[in-house]
Each structure stands twice: as structure tokens, then as C-alpha cells.
Motif scaffolding. Structure first.
Motif, PDB file in Angstrom:
ATOM      1  N   ASP A 104       0.821  -1.208   0.000  1.00 56.04           N
ATOM      2  CA  ASP A 104       0.000   0.000   0.000  1.00 56.04           C
ATOM      3  C   ASP A 104       0.856   1.260   0.000  1.00 56.04           C
ATOM      4  OD1 ASP A 104       0.830  -0.670   2.595  1.00 56.04           O
ATOM      5  OD2 ASP A 104      -0.800   0.462   3.510  1.00 56.04           O
ATOM      6  N   GLU A 134       1.196   3.903  -3.135  1.00 56.36           N
ATOM      7  CA  GLU A 134       0.872   5.316  -2.919  1.00 56.36           C
ATOM      8  C   GLU A 134       2.013   6.206  -3.401  1.00 56.36           C
ATOM      9  OE1 GLU A 134      -0.784   8.346   0.557  1.00 56.36           O
ATOM     10  OE2 GLU A 134      -0.223   6.290   1.078  1.00 56.36           O
ATOM     11  N   VAL A 180      -3.988   1.026  -3.820  1.00 56.86           N
ATOM     12  CA  VAL A 180      -3.908   1.407  -2.403  1.00 56.86           C
ATOM     13  C   VAL A 180      -5.278   1.259  -1.743  1.00 56.86           C
ATOM     14  CG1 VAL A 180      -3.376   3.241  -0.764  1.00 56.86           C
ATOM     15  CG2 VAL A 180      -2.025   3.023  -2.855  1.00 56.86           C
ATOM     16  N   LEU A 204      -6.494  -1.960  -0.449  1.00 57.81           N
ATOM     17  CA  LEU A 204      -5.918  -2.351   0.833  1.00 57.81           C
ATOM     18  C   LEU A 204      -6.341  -1.413   1.963  1.00 57.81           C
ATOM     19  CD1 LEU A 204      -2.329  -3.070  -0.547  1.00 57.81           C
ATOM     20  CD2 LEU A 204      -4.037  -4.767   0.091  1.00 57.81           C
ATOM     21  N   ARG A 205      -6.611  -0.145   1.622  1.00 55.86           N
ATOM     22  CA  ARG A 205      -7.014   0.851   2.631  1.00 55.86           C
ATOM     23  C   ARG A 205      -8.235   1.604   2.134  1.00 55.86           C
ATOM     24  NH1 ARG A 205      -1.384   3.254   2.527  1.00 55.86           N
ATOM     25  NH2 ARG A 205      -2.460   5.246   2.564  1.00 55.86           N
TER      26      ARG A 205
END
Length: 230
Positions: free
Chosen positions: A89, A93, A115, A118-119
Motif C-alpha cells: 500500500d 501510494e 492502495v 488495501l485501505r
């Protein structure tokens, strides 16, 4: 810190910090980092102050050096990702920012989407995705991303401003005005938004509201637009 330096276009410091992050991270202890990235960029920057050949302008040298810098950052990050994906991640980013600054908006958007897989609750990354899509002339696709950012953090002034700009690009002047007003309510120091608001009101020929702009009268706009006054 490396990502922040990329945002500020301080390429050499960005490279130093991104390389230091990978070099000092135990996860990448076995990764071959024999390329003197920062040294190469410093040497390239020194060329700017040397006599250019008749066929090469200073601007061309500058652009070539910038491209080389970001290629080095990108290569470093991709190698780290291939070696150990446990910080995927963070690496994606950083790649998104690098691609964005180098104007490869399609790759940047793809990096930010990875990203978000995952987030998904990271409002800042949703905003970065929106800004990337808008920079790539996809303001219509940027709006849902900004909406996600604001759903996660309703008082996120930057996302309100970015949403306003996208609405303005799409000639949705009323929505743009509402978002500019919300951004100003959240961040009164963003005085440049008053100029943007004046432009969208002028485009809509709402001349009667311009005195409110000149007086920076947020409260006076509440009877005309739906926004929260803080």
C-alpha cells in the motif's frame, strides 16, 4: 517524507528519502541497491549550470533531468515491491504520486486504486485518486472519488475544493458554487476560493450575488445555497 518531497518537486531529496526508507527497512535487506541514485541526479543537475551544446536548450536539459529523476524513483519502488510486497500500500501510494507528477495520470490512478483495495477508508487517497482523474481530464470520474473522501471525512476542505473545481470544469456552476462555499466555511483562509466563486457566479449570470463575494459574506449565501456554516 519522500512522498512529501515529490509533492514539493524536490526531486533529489525525494530520492534520498525514498532510498533511505528502503535501504534501512529490514524487509529489503537483501535488495541490491548499488545504483547511486542521488549522485546521478546531483550530477545531472550540475549539467544545468554548464554550457549547453548548440542543439540542446537549458529547458530540455531540465526536463530530461526531471524525467530521469522520476524514472529512478519509479524503478526503485518497483524493485522493492517485487522483492517484498508486505508494504504494497505504501509503495503503490508513492508510485501514484510519482506517476502523477510525471503526468502519467492513468498509471497514477491505477496505483491509487491498488492502495484503496488495501485501505478503503483512507480519505486522503480517495482525494488523490480524484485529483489524478481530474488532472487527466476526467472530471466526471473524479467526482465519485471526492464524494468517497467527503463521506469518510465531511470536514475535509481540500476535497470540497477539488470537487468544486471538477464541477466547474463540467459547467455544473450551482454545484461548484455550493462546494466552494463549503470549502470556505471549513477553511476561511483559502481566500483564493472567493475568486473561483466569483467566476462560477458570473458564468451563471448571478450578478445579484456578486456583492456577497466582494464582502466575503458567507452567511449571506445561506439563503441561496445549501452548505454548513461553521
Amino acid at each position: 517524507l519522500g512522498v512529501s518531497y515529490v509533492n514539493e518537486l524536490q526531486h533529489d531529496k525525494a530520492l534520498d528519502n525514498l532510498k533511505a526508507w528502503i535501504t534501512n527497512n529490514p524487509k529489503y535487506a537483501g535488495l541490491d541497491l548499488d545504483v547511486d541514485v542521488a549522485g546521478q541526479i546531483a550530477a545531472a543537475e550540475n549539467d544545468i549550470y554548464s554550457a549547453a551544446s548548440p542543439s540542446t536548450s537549458t529547458g530540455q536539459i531540465n526536463n530530461n533531468n526531471k524525467n530521469a529523476a522520476f524514472e529512478e524513483v519509479k524503478s526503485l519502488l518497483l524493485r522493492a515491491l517485487e522483492y517484498d510486497a508486505s508494504d504494497a500500500d505504501k509503495i503503490h501510494e508513492a508510485l501514484g504520486v510519482v506517476y502523477n507528477v510525471s503526468k502519467d495520470y492513468e498509471s497514477a490512478a491505477e496505483s491509487f486504486r491498488k492502495v484503496l483495495q488495501l485501505r478503503p477508508d483512507d480519505y486522503q487517497v480517495w482525494n488523490k485518486l480524484g485529483a489524478t482523474l481530474a488532472n487527466g481530464d476526467h472530471s466526471d470520474q473524479a467526482l465519485p472519488a471526492y464524494h468517497e473522501a467527503i463521506q469518510l471525512k465531511p470536514k475535509y476542505a481540500r476535497a470540497w475544493l477539488n470537487m468544486a473545481i471538477s464541477h466547474s470544469n463540467l459547467r455544473n456552476n450551482d454545484q461548484a458554487a455550493r462546494c466552494y462555499l463549503q470549502a470556505l466555511s471549513l477553511n476561511p483562509r483559502a481566500t483564493h476560493c472567493w475568486s473561483y466563486l466569483r467566476m462560477v457566479l458570473s458564468s451563471s449570470e448571478k450578478w445579484d450575488l456578486l456583492p456577497l463575494v466582494f464582502n466575503q459574506d458567507l452567511a449571506g449565501f445561506q439563503q441561496h445555497y445549501d452548505f454548513v456554516l461553521y
